[in-house]
Design a protein around this motif. Structure first.
Motif, mmCIF file in Angstrom:
data_model
loop_
_atom_site.group_PDB
_atom_site.id
_atom_site.type_symbol
_atom_site.label_atom_id
_atom_site.label_comp_id
_atom_site.label_asym_id
_atom_site.label_seq_id
_atom_site.Cartn_x
_atom_site.Cartn_y
_atom_site.Cartn_z
ATOM 1 N N LYS A 71 0.843 -1.202 0.000
ATOM 2 C CA LYS A 71 0.000 0.000 0.000
ATOM 3 C C LYS A 71 0.881 1.256 0.000
ATOM 4 C CE LYS A 71 -2.901 2.596 3.251
ATOM 5 N NZ LYS A 71 -3.520 3.493 2.337
ATOM 6 N N LEU A 91 -1.724 3.083 -2.522
ATOM 7 C CA LEU A 91 -3.049 2.581 -2.848
ATOM 8 C C LEU A 91 -4.059 3.141 -1.842
ATOM 9 C CD1 LEU A 91 -2.003 -1.103 -3.512
ATOM 10 C CD2 LEU A 91 -2.451 0.668 -5.188
ATOM 11 N N TYR A 92 -5.205 3.612 -2.341
ATOM 12 C CA TYR A 92 -6.292 4.007 -1.435
ATOM 13 C C TYR A 92 -7.600 3.821 -2.190
ATOM 14 C CZ TYR A 92 -4.285 8.167 -3.670
ATOM 15 O OH TYR A 92 -3.697 9.031 -4.554
ATOM 16 N N SER A 152 -9.892 5.279 -3.758
ATOM 17 C CA SER A 152 -10.332 5.843 -5.041
ATOM 18 C C SER A 152 -9.500 5.323 -6.210
ATOM 19 C CB SER A 152 -10.238 7.362 -4.991
ATOM 20 O OG SER A 152 -8.895 7.714 -4.706
ATOM 21 N N ARG A 153 -8.476 4.507 -5.932
ATOM 22 C CA ARG A 153 -7.618 3.971 -7.001
ATOM 23 C C ARG A 153 -8.270 2.783 -7.696
ATOM 24 N NH1 ARG A 153 -1.964 5.441 -6.650
ATOM 25 N NH2 ARG A 153 -2.281 7.567 -7.333
ATOM 26 N N GLN A 154 -7.844 2.568 -8.952
ATOM 27 C CA GLN A 154 -8.190 1.320 -9.645
ATOM 28 C C GLN A 154 -6.895 0.693 -10.137
ATOM 29 O OE1 GLN A 154 -10.860 2.488 -12.837
ATOM 30 N NE2 GLN A 154 -12.438 1.156 -12.006
ATOM 31 N N SER A 192 -6.486 -5.513 -2.119
ATOM 32 C CA SER A 192 -7.679 -4.662 -2.243
ATOM 33 C C SER A 192 -8.429 -4.558 -0.927
ATOM 34 C CB SER A 192 -8.641 -5.249 -3.280
ATOM 35 O OG SER A 192 -8.401 -4.676 -4.522
ATOM 36 N N SER A 206 -6.262 -2.208 1.352
ATOM 37 C CA SER A 206 -6.138 -0.789 0.984
ATOM 38 C C SER A 206 -7.438 -0.193 0.484
ATOM 39 C CB SER A 206 -5.088 -0.608 -0.109
ATOM 40 O OG SER A 206 -3.919 -1.279 0.233
ATOM 41 N N HIS A 231 -8.674 -0.259 -2.498
ATOM 42 C CA HIS A 231 -8.746 0.132 -3.910
ATOM 43 C C HIS A 231 -9.533 -0.915 -4.700
ATOM 44 C CE1 HIS A 231 -5.211 -2.444 -3.464
ATOM 45 N NE2 HIS A 231 -5.585 -2.944 -4.642
#
Length: 1546
Positions: A1146, A1151-1152, A1154-1156, A1176, A1179, A1181
């Motif tokens: 992360k 990574l948070y 709103s990420r893809q 996922s 984090s 994402h």
């Protein structure tokens, strides 16, 4: 296709091909063949044993006792038939590749310049069927089909129940058992240093040694001995034979040398102090008699033509014959004169472009005339001379791929030729383009083709006369010659030289007016042109021109014409004499008494003497006088150098010399007395030409005069040699303007000399002897050998049975700083495999014995497939070119690098251990930093990481399900690119709870039980994983079996389930059926599966009490993976390590929620599993999951998804990247039209456990640059069993976050030779022997890396090669093995340095690498430490005391031929085995053997022991795209690969 099918097809095909020829094979009565002899001689090669039975004929007794054959046979007798392992060949390769091979087409013939069937009677004498009828066809037909014990698969041999196979094998075995095979002794150490056996106490013993049998291998048939080596396999017995052959003492090898700092290998080979040296005085130049002064001698050749054309117009000049031997046309001197004038006028006045004349005096014009049309050629040649144009005679190009045709094109281009003259018939036969014009051949300039037949030429007006000048220094014509390297040069001959040469020939041969001369040679160049077109006109002789096509149909034609026309002189080559010998049976009424000179133009060839003797022997009875035979020596540069004079000129008698071959190899002349075997008998080529001065000079370096007993290059100074190589001033100076010097250094004369490229000496009576040519000279280990001599030796080994029409080519190739000898022969269509192999081994022995030189490679090619020179000879340069390009397509190959290559560096001796104290001192003194590096400190990193509050992944999921229930975590795409399933936080939580309930209620499982998850990639896998954690069980993810390939994939599933001690299997209904199916029963014991539950329709559940582990150190899950060594290793991941891993990823990737990110990886182990199932949830994402399997049906799936979802970070594996590169490389345009745009990608990371594959990542970046992919986007990662993620290289937004954006990965170039010595030495990009290495990514937060010495376990300095050790909170806690041998591997997970920082606990990765501080700084302002991974320690090969990485050898091999799709190497009993996948046609299989051997020698100084050629897809690869070399090795030894060809290098 099964073997038996191959087999039937083969039998049918073979029978069909042979049907027309069966009668000959049975040996037809000669009398029956008399009527249709012409057809016969096309079907059976002249001189093949079938169309003559002259066993009792005594006339050639003398010829049979030829010295050389006796020598060869005596030499072979000494060898007691020692036998080598025979190569294995797949059945389908046995079928000759072309029908042509069985039907000799017109073009076939004995070689012209390359030593054809040179030893007629003698060859006959060596065929064993001499006094017996040839065996009937069934006899050998059965033998070929059944007795071939070469097939590589057991099934094909067992399909013949008779004893024939076993008999053949037994015979072979007897032959091969020259040395007793002693199974108890340890295998000999071929490499000179005992390699660590794979089972010796290595530092890193094999882990959980469960062998997983890869796809395609039949499990049941692997019988293994205790140490994992299959027993009783045919392959290993062949290898044993090979080892025995190699163990036999060789000739003492040359002094080995060893320079440590791996400087380039300089061959400091010491000359043998006992080698013979020249002892004679310095030779003095030898002058021919002066050119006689003749009062009415014409001032130029054209003046002669004019004189005879006007004063003797009716006198015959040239008679042309058709293919039946009938005279078609006689050109008179009058006609030659008028027709030449017409052509000259037309060329100068009637050809124009844009009102400018096309040709000006001095322009070069190509003459393209077929060999059957001497009349048109002669008219064209003299027409050009009269028009003051320069003729360049060349061969008729038949196809676009003629041997050497491209080089001819270069010659025409460099001569500035724009016009080609030809005949009407010839022009019609040339290949045409759509427009109807003659095509432009490859490498040729654009030519205008002009037909010289009568209707196209114009009669000149009365007042036009050609200018006939005195011979001035202008160029008269250009003759082409092909050099040893295959390039074509034009030799310019001036008018005075042309005239002087005619004058000298007339005087030497005593030519008189109106004599008749029979010319069997090519009239376009060389002696055929000199005698049959030029000198004949000078002295008004009548030439009978015998076309090559007539000779092929009737080899006696020239003798019949000599008889018919009472010819006084005949100009022939030894092969013409040879052919006529084979055909001379029923010609009682021929008389050769009219001949006063039989000029043998290749008399300088060492084997011409046997043709001359044999011919005389047979034809003396027909009026041929012995003194009439006049050998001569000539070359394109020096023209005629020496010729034996006709008897009437009162010259001393001819001489013969019997010379020691060994002396000759040192360029010394020793008349041989002791050693009767290795001698060369040569005849003289007469006296020096009139008006010439000849000397012999050293071949290399300054042209010093030779001593009288020394062989050198003949140089000649006279007015009648060539003048220059057209357009090549540098080479011209070296060849045509040599100044020979005396030992004192002074020049021997003021005149320049021409080097003739003939090697020889001046013997007694001032006779000239020639022993070879420069272009046939092969210098091996400082000794010189002549290609023609080697050909002669090969031909003396029973050639009639195996070699098609005596066609053998010998040349040398340069490999590892020395010349290596290659012998290529055409194999007769009816030769059996064993027979040919036996012949090959005998040839090797004969050459070894007679020339004391090893043959590097001996190849047999199908009949009629070697490139031909224009008149049927072998085109040597083109053959060599094809050999080096891998385009010869041999049907048999035998390589002997072990016995030939004697200049390898010495094996490396390991240095005694260095104590830690001196090491640390060494580090301090050298001012070296200890090689240690770490990622950012996790504790310091304050992030708003909510997940940190939770110790366990299951808690994180629960928290997300409450906080953001509808936030989508996962999207799974199917092959169409549509979303097949999704999961939000809440959905995932719910499914996990159902699974947990099922485990507790249906499965009655307890916390801590192990559960195998057998699912295709998808949401189910993720949900069941968390379900297990909820229930307190330990999940083990397992790749499901492949429904089409259960036999090989199911045992692996079974093994993981058993080894992991899983008490339950969770899976889908479809897979559940598969596990218990009929096919499964065949593959595994289905009764012993543990409980299997399917999770397809689980009931809704009431609230579940989630299991809370007592401590984060408890086991969270097991991660199983098969290593490249075929070892199944499971590692234990604790809850603490799992969370730490997620946190590190992360932080590194920022990574948070709103990420893809898009993931195209297998979700079963390592980082792939962590990214797919864990990251996922930790984090938050969203992960777009692309199962790699779906790419099989839609290659662009992953990239389309990345583009569609505008993904910034994506992960893939090397296999995915390779699929995209290969599958989409040519389709970027189509993808652009589909709006695929990759400019959104900041980082594309390749997940791997190996050295970065830099060429693949570079070509991927290059191909997809067109779709907007940033050149900096692709980077690599590194993880291994002990730590899934050591490095990840992430490039993020431009903003400099808290150490987020790092520098680009750096690339360094290492010296590969230093690497083998386990040292790191940086070199410049592009240096020879350099290896480019890309850093493996940025070290993750919380990870520390140190480089340790593999032996002493002490820390190493910067840029030193050692084992990579890693310390981090997310290290795995240990191996989970079947036998619980934790102690064995404990030190992999907790080991300490022997000095320095002795407190930190490290895990050993098992990979070699080094750390290097770069000039770059990272975000925190620190200099960036780059980690370079070189390769896995387990995989390295120890050979000759050095450490090799298989990938380096494989990279070289793949580069060596376009048809090598993949390659894998391993060692077996110290032999290096190279397995290559062939993507081309099977006939290319054997081309690969020499190329593979060459490249490994050149690049790695290793001799390949065995080359195995297999079909594409045979080399097993695991899910990460890594080669499973150990599986491959087991498959090879158990004889399960069904190889196309296996070559055992001697």
């Amino acid at each position: 296709m099964s073997h038996t099918q191959h087999h039937k097809g083969y039998e049918k095909k073979r029978a069909k091909l042979l049907a027309p020829y069966i009668p000959q094979i049975q040996g037809v009565e000669p009398s029956l063949q008399k009527e249709n002899r012409i057809q016969m001689s096309q079907a059976a090669p002249p001189g093949s044993k079938h169309n003559k039975s002259r066993a009792t004929n005594t006339r050639d007794e003398r010829f049979r006792s030829d010295l050389h054959t006796e020598a060869v046979h005596a030499a072979l007798a000494k060898y007691k038939e020692r036998k080598m392992p025979m190569p294995s060949k797949r059945r389908s390769v046995l079928v000759q590749s072309s029908v042509e091979a069985c039907t000799p087409p017109d073009t076939s013939s004995p070689s012209e310049d390359e030593g054809s069937l040179r030893r007629a009677g003698r060859m006959v004498s060596s065929t064993p069927y001499q006094n017996h009828p040839a065996p009937n066809v069934e006899h050998w037909f059965n033998r070929v089909i059944q007795g071939s014990s070469t097939s590589s698969s057991a099934s094909s041999t067992s399909s013949h129940p008779g004893g024939s196979v076993h008999a053949a094998t037994a015979v072979l075995a007897d032959l091969m058992a020259y040395t007793q095979i002693d199974n108890h002794s340890a295998p000999p150490d071929v490499t000179g240093l005992l390699e660590h056996s794979l089972h010796a106490d290595r530092d890193r013993p094999p882990v959980a040694s469960v062998k997983v049998v890869p796809r395609g291998y039949n499990h049941s048939s692997v019988m293994e001995t205790a140490d994992g080596v299959p027993v009783n396999s045919r392959v290993s017995s062949k290898i044993q034979q090979l080892l025995n052959t190699l163990k036999r003492p060789k000739r003492p090898s040359l002094r080995e040398f060893f320079i440590d700092d791996f400087e380039e290998l300089v061959d400091v080979q010491q000359p043998d102090p006992n080698q013979p040296k020249a002892e004679g005085n310095q030779m003095s130049p030898l002058a021919g008699e002066p050119l006689g002064v003749v009062t009415n001698w014409p001032p130029s050749l054209l003046a002669s033509l004019q004189r005879w054309g006007i004063t003797q117009p009716r006198s015959p000049c040239l008679t042309a014959l058709d293919n039946a031997g009938k005279p078609v046309y006689t050109l008179t001197y009058g006609k030659l004169w008028t027709r030449s004038q017409k052509l000259a006028f037309t060329l100068l006045n009637k050809l124009s472009t844009r009102n400018e004349p096309l040709l000006l005096p001095g322009d070069r014009v190509a003459l393209v005339f077929p060999n059957s049309d001497p009349v048109m050629f002669m008219v064209a040649f003299y027409g050009c001379l009269l028009a003051e144009l320069i003729p360049v005679p060349i061969e008729v190009p038949l196809t676009r791929k003629d041997a050497g045709s491209q080089q001819i094109g270069f010659l025409l281009g460099s001569c500035g030729v724009t016009l080609a003259l030809t005949t009407d018939a010839c022009q019609k036969g040339l290949p045409k383009a759509q427009t109807g014009e003659v095509v432009t051949f490859k490498g040729w300039p654009r030519l205008l083709w002009f037909v010289t037949d009568g209707k196209h030429v114009v009669k000149p007006p009365k007042d036009w006369h050609p200018t006939i000048r005195e011979a001035n220094n202008e160029i008269a014509y250009i003759e082409y010659k092909t050099s040893k390297e295959g390039s074509t040069m034009g030799i310019t001959v001036s008018h005075p030289a042309m005239l002087a040469h005619c004058h000298a020939l007339t005087q030497a041969c005593g030519y008189t007016e109106a004599e008749t001369i029979c010319n069997v040679l090519d009239f376009k160049r060389d002696a055929g042109l000199w005698h049959g077109v030029l000198t004949s006109v000078m002295t008004r002789m009548h030439v009978i021109s015998i076309p090559y096509s007539l000779m092929k149909v009737n080899p006696l034609s020239w003798i019949q014409k000599v008889h018919t026309y009472k010819a006084r002189v005949a100009v022939v080559k030894s092969r013409d004499m040879h052919w006529s010998l084979l055909a001379q049976r029923d010609q009682r009424d021929i008389s050769l008494s009219s001949l006063r000179m039989l000029i043998v133009t290749d008399g300088a060839n060492p084997w011409s003497i046997s043709s001359c003797d044999a011919f005389l022997n047979v034809f003396q009875a027909r009026g041929l006088r012995p003194e009439v035979i006049c050998p001569c020596a000539s070359s394109a540069e020096g023209m005629t150098v020496a010729i034996r004079r006709p008897p009437e000129s009162g010259v001393p008698p001819p001489g013969k010399a019997v010379l020691s071959m060994s002396g000759l190899s040192h360029s010394v002349i020793r008349v041989d007395t002791e050693e009767k075997l290795s001698v060369l008998t040569v005849q003289d080529v007469g006296q020096v030409m009139p008006g010439a001065l000849v000397c012999v000079v050293r071949v290399e370096g300054t042209p010093y005069l030779c001593q009288t007993d020394e062989v050198g290059e003949i140089c000649v100074s006279s007015g009648s040699t060539g003048v220059a190589y057209y357009g090549l001033p540098g080479m011209t100076k070296n060849t045509f303007q040599t100044i020979p010097v005396r030992a004192s250094g002074g020049p021997i004369s003021g005149r320049p000399f021409t080097r003739t490229s003939l090697l020889g000496f001046v013997g007694p009576d001032n006779l000239v002897f020639i022993v070879g040519r420069m272009d046939g000279l092969m210098t091996v280990c400082g000794r010189r050998h002549n290609a023609d001599d080697v050909v002669a030796t090969a031909l003396a080994v029973e050639p009639m049975k195996f070699v098609y029409r005596g066609r053998i080519a010998v040349f040398s190739v340069s490999v590892l700083h020395d010349e290596r000898i290659v012998v290529v022969a055409e194999q007769r269509p009816d030769a059996s495999e064993e027979g040919s192999f036996q012949w090959m081994s005998r040839v090797l022995q004969a050459i070894d014995s007679i020339h004391q030189v090893g043959v590097y490679c001996l190849a047999l090619v199908p009949a009629n497939t070697m490139p031909k020179a224009p008149l049927g000879g072998i085109h040597i340069a083109e053959t060599k070119q094809r050999f080096l390009e891998g385009a010869l397509h041999p049907c048999n190959v035998l390589m002997c690098p072990h016995s030939c290559v004697t200049n390898l560096p010495k094996p490396r001796q390991k240095q005694p251990e260095v104590g830690p104290a001196s090491m640390i001192v060494g580090n301090l003194v050298a001012g070296k930093r200890i090689a240690q590096a770490c990622g950012r400190d996790v504790a310091q990193l304050e992030d708003n990481d909510q997940a940190r509050k939770f110790l366990y992944m299951q808690d994180v999921l629960q928290w997300r399900a409450q906080a953001t229930p509808d936030h989508p975590l996962f999207l799974v795409l199917n092959a169409k690119g549509t979303v097949s399933s999704t999961a939000s936080c809440l959905q995932l939580q719910k499914r996990a709870e159902r699974v947990a309930m099922a485990l507790i209620e249906k499965g009655r499982l307890n916390p801590g039980d192990h559960v195998a998850l057998v699912y295709p990639p998808g949401i189910d896998l993720i949900a069941t994983f968390y379900g297990c954690l909820y229930a307190g069980c330990v999940p083990v993810t397992v790749r499901p079996p492949h429904p089409q390939n259960l036999a090989t994939t199911l045992p692996t599933v079974k093994m993981i389930v058993e080894v992991s001690k899983s008490v339950c299997i969770l899976t889908t209904q479809a897979i559940m059926k598969l596990l218990k199916s009929k096919e499964a029963v065949a593959a595994v014991d289905v009764k012993s599966w543990p409980m299997v539950l399917d999770t397809d329709d689980l009931p809704r559940t009431k609230r579940l009490q989630i299991y809370k582990p007592p401590t984060p150190e408890m086991l969270a899950y097991l991660d199983f993976s098969v290593s490249t060594m075929g070892i199944l290793a499971g590692v234990k991941m604790s809850h603490a390590a799992t969370s730490a891993l997620c946190r590190s990823i992360k932080l590194q990737c920022e990574l948070y929620p709103s990420r893809q990110i898009a993931i195209c990886l297998d979700p079963y182990c390592g980082l792939g599993f962590a990214l797919w199932c864990l990251s996922s949830v930790y984090s938050g994402h969203q992960s777009i999951l692309v199962p790699p399997l779906e790419l099989d049906s839609n290659v662009s799936l992953w990239l389309s998804a990345v583009s569609q979802y505008k993904v910034r970070i994506t992960f893939c594996s090397y296999s995915v990247m390779e699929m995209c590169t290969k599958g989409l490389g040519t389709q970027t345009e189509t993808l652009r039209l589909r709006n695929i745009n990759l400019s959104c990608v900041r980082t594309c990371m390749v997940v791997a456990e190996e050295r970065p594959r830099i060429t693949l990542t570079q070509s991927f970046s290059k191909i997809f640059k067109d779709l907007g992919l940033s050149p900096r986007a692709v980077s690599t990662t590194f993880g291994c069993r002990v730590n899934m993620a050591v490095c990840l290289q992430v490039k993020l937004e431009g903003k400099m976050t808290e150490g987020g954006i790092g520098p680009d990965p750096t690339t360094v170039y290492l010296d590969m030779r230093a690497l083998r010595h386990e040292r790191v030495r940086m070199v410049e990009r592009g240096s020879p022997h350099s290896l480019s290495l890309m850093e493996s990514g940025k070290i993750l937060p919380g990870v520390k890396v140190v480089i340790a010495n593999t032996e002493t376990k002490g820390p190493l300095g910067d840029s030193h090669l050692g084992e990579v050790w890693v310390s981090s909170p997310h290290n795995a806690t240990g191996y989970y093995t079947v036998y619980g041998e934790d102690a064995l591997h404990a030190d992999h997970f907790n080991t300490k340095l022997s000095f320095g920082d002795t407190q930190t606990v490290w895990a050993r990765t098992g990979y070699l690498g080094f750390l290097r501080r770069t000039e770059l700084t990272d975000a925190s302002g620190e200099r960036h430490d780059a980690l370079y991974v070189v390769g896995s320690l387990d995989e390295t090969l120890e050979l000759r005391g050095m450490r090799y990485h298989p990938i380096d050898i494989e990279t070289s091999v793949i580069r060596s031929h376009k048809s090598i799709a993949e390659c894998a190497v391993f060692t077996w009993t110290n032999l290096l085995v190279v397995v290559v996948e062939l993507s081309g046609s099977e006939q290319e299989a054997l081309d690969l053997v020499p190329l593979v051997t060459n490249v490994v020698l050149e690049d790695h100084y290793l001799i390949v022991g065995v080359v195995v050629v297999v079909d594409p897809g045979v080399i097993p690869i695991n899910s990460r795209g890594e080669k499973q070399r150990m599986h491959l090795r087991d498959g090879f030894l158990a004889d399960q690969l069904d190889p196309i060809y296996v070559a055992y290098n001697m």
